[in-house]
Design an enzyme around this catalytic site. Structure first.
Site, PDB file in Angstrom:
ATOM      1  CG  ASP A 226      -1.795   1.149   1.383  1.00  0.00           C
ATOM      2  OD1 ASP A 226      -2.754   1.193   0.608  1.00  0.00           O
ATOM      3  OD2 ASP A 226      -1.560   2.022   2.242  1.00  0.00           O
ATOM      4  CD  GLU A 288      -2.168   2.439  -3.581  1.00  0.00           C
ATOM      5  OE1 GLU A 288      -3.232   3.005  -3.835  1.00  0.00           O
ATOM      6  OE2 GLU A 288      -1.628   2.519  -2.468  1.00  0.00           O
TER       7      GLU A 288
HETATM    8  C1  GLC Z   1      -4.033   3.310  -0.499  1.00  0.00           C
HETATM    9  C2  GLC Z   1      -5.339   2.558  -0.363  1.00  0.00           C
HETATM   10  C3  GLC Z   1      -6.392   3.524   0.096  1.00  0.00           C
HETATM   11  C4  GLC Z   1      -5.987   4.060   1.440  1.00  0.00           C
HETATM   12  C5  GLC Z   1      -4.588   4.678   1.384  1.00  0.00           C
HETATM   13  C6  GLC Z   1      -4.038   4.884   2.756  1.00  0.00           C
HETATM   14  O1  GLC Z   1      -4.088   4.266  -1.481  1.00  0.00           O
HETATM   15  O2  GLC Z   1      -5.657   1.927  -1.567  1.00  0.00           O
HETATM   16  O3  GLC Z   1      -7.649   2.921   0.159  1.00  0.00           O
HETATM   17  O4  GLC Z   1      -6.903   5.032   1.857  1.00  0.00           O
HETATM   18  O5  GLC Z   1      -3.663   3.855   0.725  1.00  0.00           O
HETATM   19  O6  GLC Z   1      -3.709   3.651   3.348  1.00  0.00           O
END
Ligand code: GLC
Ligand code: CA
Length: 568
Positions: A226, A288
């Site tokens: 994440d 991500e």
């Molecule tokens: C990422 C997740 C999102 C979350 C953020 C903070 O972007 O996909 O849903 O709010 O991280 O953890």
């Protein structure tokens, strides 16, 4: 719509006739993820078995047969660790347990067993950047300036009676929060309840890597990391540069120059990769990181291929325009990425409006949903689906501020309504509450009215449904050597309306994919001689319109038509 459906039914049948019997080629065992279709599950919204209105792990287990039947190889479950649920699980207070809302550790172990029995791998979400403000680490850290865990988070003195600098939170306003207990500010890239960890502290790394081992020991197949581009911040706290205009929260637009993509993130990627590589089963890492271009994305693979195997491609995810030219450029780019890495792409997830609305034109959305599915499941790379996309689930935003659950939507209302719209419960049946939970229960987010027709049960019974089309595509993807092992090459490159590409394996048929991204019928003349393809006729393996044989010299593709054509 009805007529299109019955015509499409014919096309789905054609697949069964033309597809050779399960010829699934073997990816080398360490590259299982190259052949996998990954399905993202938002556990709150998938299946509620104890009728408290929130999905649970038992629910996921119950639906594994559905996923198997659909053709899914791996599930990525967004966080189900204990959490105050401010950011619905992305604010973690214990990295080595299951939130009681979702079940118990025994439920998790059962889920793992049941998934394994069906050859479905389980990928966990790994939130490294921040914890919940209720995590014992943070409670200790905030308790005094001399606490041994003080340095586990980013604490700084204020400046001129305000925060230390101008850094902004992704979810609006300052990224610093004054903590009265010690009079210092802590840094949070996301919600104030999500303080950022200090990744320059070796103790933090050690603690987090222990959590990774905990899940790897349980046999998970990898992690979706994440927000990993945000692990480090400029230690000198330079102000971020302002950009023109204001955002939905009323803040000045800013470039997150000093809090995003600092070079040290790659040290962490390498450490995490080295760690997961010591486990059997070749766990995979997905990152991500919404990188601005292919060069930046490419760095996520690591200079020696020693970082993440599957960096998510946010350029493709955020294309937001049904444009042949744009998609050709993006898919060509990721195909030839400087690192030579394997592409990973998706169109929907729990943070952005669903693809049915985002690409739909308001009239042909179902047809366009099938076109997007064809692109997603026939391009070269690992596709990542989002629960419900296979049904054509719609984005269903709250209509009143008082109904909003995602805090971002409360801060940003009405310009930014938050992410509830793409997180509504999975639609299993036409019954009240769509089989997600009992009819008498109040689900955590309302079931959209569209569930009466857009649901698994109804769509399974309709050969022309989006779901039937996905099933046919997934079957093709798992059996056609061209889709398993074939290369990718875009053809007819000057065409502004139709995006076409060839997938050719070393041995066997090539497949030509033709995607008409316009609202008009297009006639395409394919000359594939330079690609080593002599034939001028092809057979439709699958299409979202009625067709069987095609003359490659003159292929007529209706508005938003998508065809997978067997050539040679
Ligand atoms: C990422 C997740 C999102 C979350 C953020 C903070 O972007 O996909 O849903 O709010 O991280 O953890
Ligand atoms: Ca950070």
């Amino acid at each position: 719509m009805k007529m299109i459906s019955s015509l499409l039914g014919l096309c789905a049948c054609t697949v069964a006739l033309l597809t050779p019997p399960a010829a699934r080629a073997q990816a080398t065992p360490d590259e299982w993820w190259k052949h996998a279709v990954i399905y993202e599950i938002y556990p709150r919204s998938f299946q509620d078995t104890n009728h408290d209105g929130t999905g649970d792990l038992k629910g996921i287990e119950q639906r594994l047969d559905y996923l198997k039947e659909l053709g899914i190889d791996a599930i990525w479950i967004t966080p189900m660790y204990p959490s105050p649920q401010v950011d619905f699980g992305y604010d973690i207070k214990d990295y080595e347990a299951i939130d009681p809302q979702y079940g118990t550790m025994a439920d998790f172990d059962n889920l793992m067993k049941a998934a394994k029995a069906r050859n479905i791998r389980v990928i966990m979400d790994l939130v490294l950047n921040h914890t919940s403000d209720q995590h014992p680490w943070f409670l200790e850290s905030r308790s005094s300036k001399t606490n041994p865990k003080r340095d586990w988070y980013i604490w700084r003195d204020g400046k001129n009676g305000g925060p230390p600098n101008n850094w902004q939170s992704w979810f609006g306003h300052s990224a610093w929060k004054l903590d009265p207990a010690t009079g210092q500010y802590y840094y949070h890239y996301f919600y104030t309840e999500q303080p950022d960890l200090n990744w320059r502290n070796p103790e933090v790394r050690k603690a987090m890597y222990a959590a990774l081992r905990f899940w790897l020991d349980k046999g998970v197949a990898g992690f979706r990391m994440d927000a990993v581009s945000r692990l480090f911040e400029d230690p000198d706290l330079h102000d971020d540069p302002y950009l023109p205009g204001y955002n939905a929260f009323g803040d000045r637009n800013i470039q997150h120059k000093y809090t995003d993509d600092l070079p040290e993130i790659h040290d962490v990627f390498k450490e995490v990769r080295a760690l997961v590589d010591t486990y059997p089963g070749h766990p995979v890492l997905m990152s991500e990181a919404d990188e601005p271009n292919i060069e930046a994305l490419s760095k996520m693979y690591g200079a020696k291929g020693d970082e993440t195997q599957l960096p998510m491609d946010f350029q493709i995810a955020d294309a937001n325009e049904l444009s042949a030219g744009k998609f050709r450029k993006l898919f060509d780019e990721v195909e030839t990425n400087p690192a030579g890495g394997w592409p990973e792409f998706f169109f929907s997830n729990h943070d952005q409006p669903r693809q049915w609305d985002r690409y739909g034109d308001g009239k042909h959305n179902d047809q366009i949903a099938k076109l997007m599915a064809t692109l997603e499941l026939t391009a070269r790379g690992t596709p990542q689906m989002y629960y419900g996309e296979e049904l054509g689930m719609r984005t269903t935003e709250p209509t009143r501020k008082e109904d909003v659950r995602d805090p971002e939507g409360i801060t940003g209302w009405p310009k930014e309504k938050g992410r509830d719209g793409e997180r509504t419960p999975m639609q299993w049946t036409p019954e009240p509450n769509s089989g997600f939970t009992g009819a008498e229960v109040k689900p955590w987010l309302p079931v959209p009215p569209s569930a009466k027709t857009v649901n698994v049960k109804s769509e399974l019974a309709d050969p022309g449904s989006i779901l039937s089309f996905y099933k046919a595509l997934l079957k093709l993807r798992h059996t056609e050597p061209a889709l398993l092992e074939g290369n990718y090459k875009s053809v007819d490159k000057e065409n502004a309306e139709v995006f076409s590409y060839l997938r050719c394996p070393k041995v066997g048929n090539c497949l030509l994919v033709a995607l008409n991204m316009s609202s008009k019928t297009q006639a395409v003349h394919y000359d594939l001689k330079t690609e080593g393809i002599a034939t001028t006729s092809g057979e439709i393996a699958l299409a979202n319109y009625r067709a069987e044989k095609v003359d490659l010299k003159q292929v007529e593709i209706p508005a938003f038509g998508a065809a997978v054509i067997r050539v040679r």
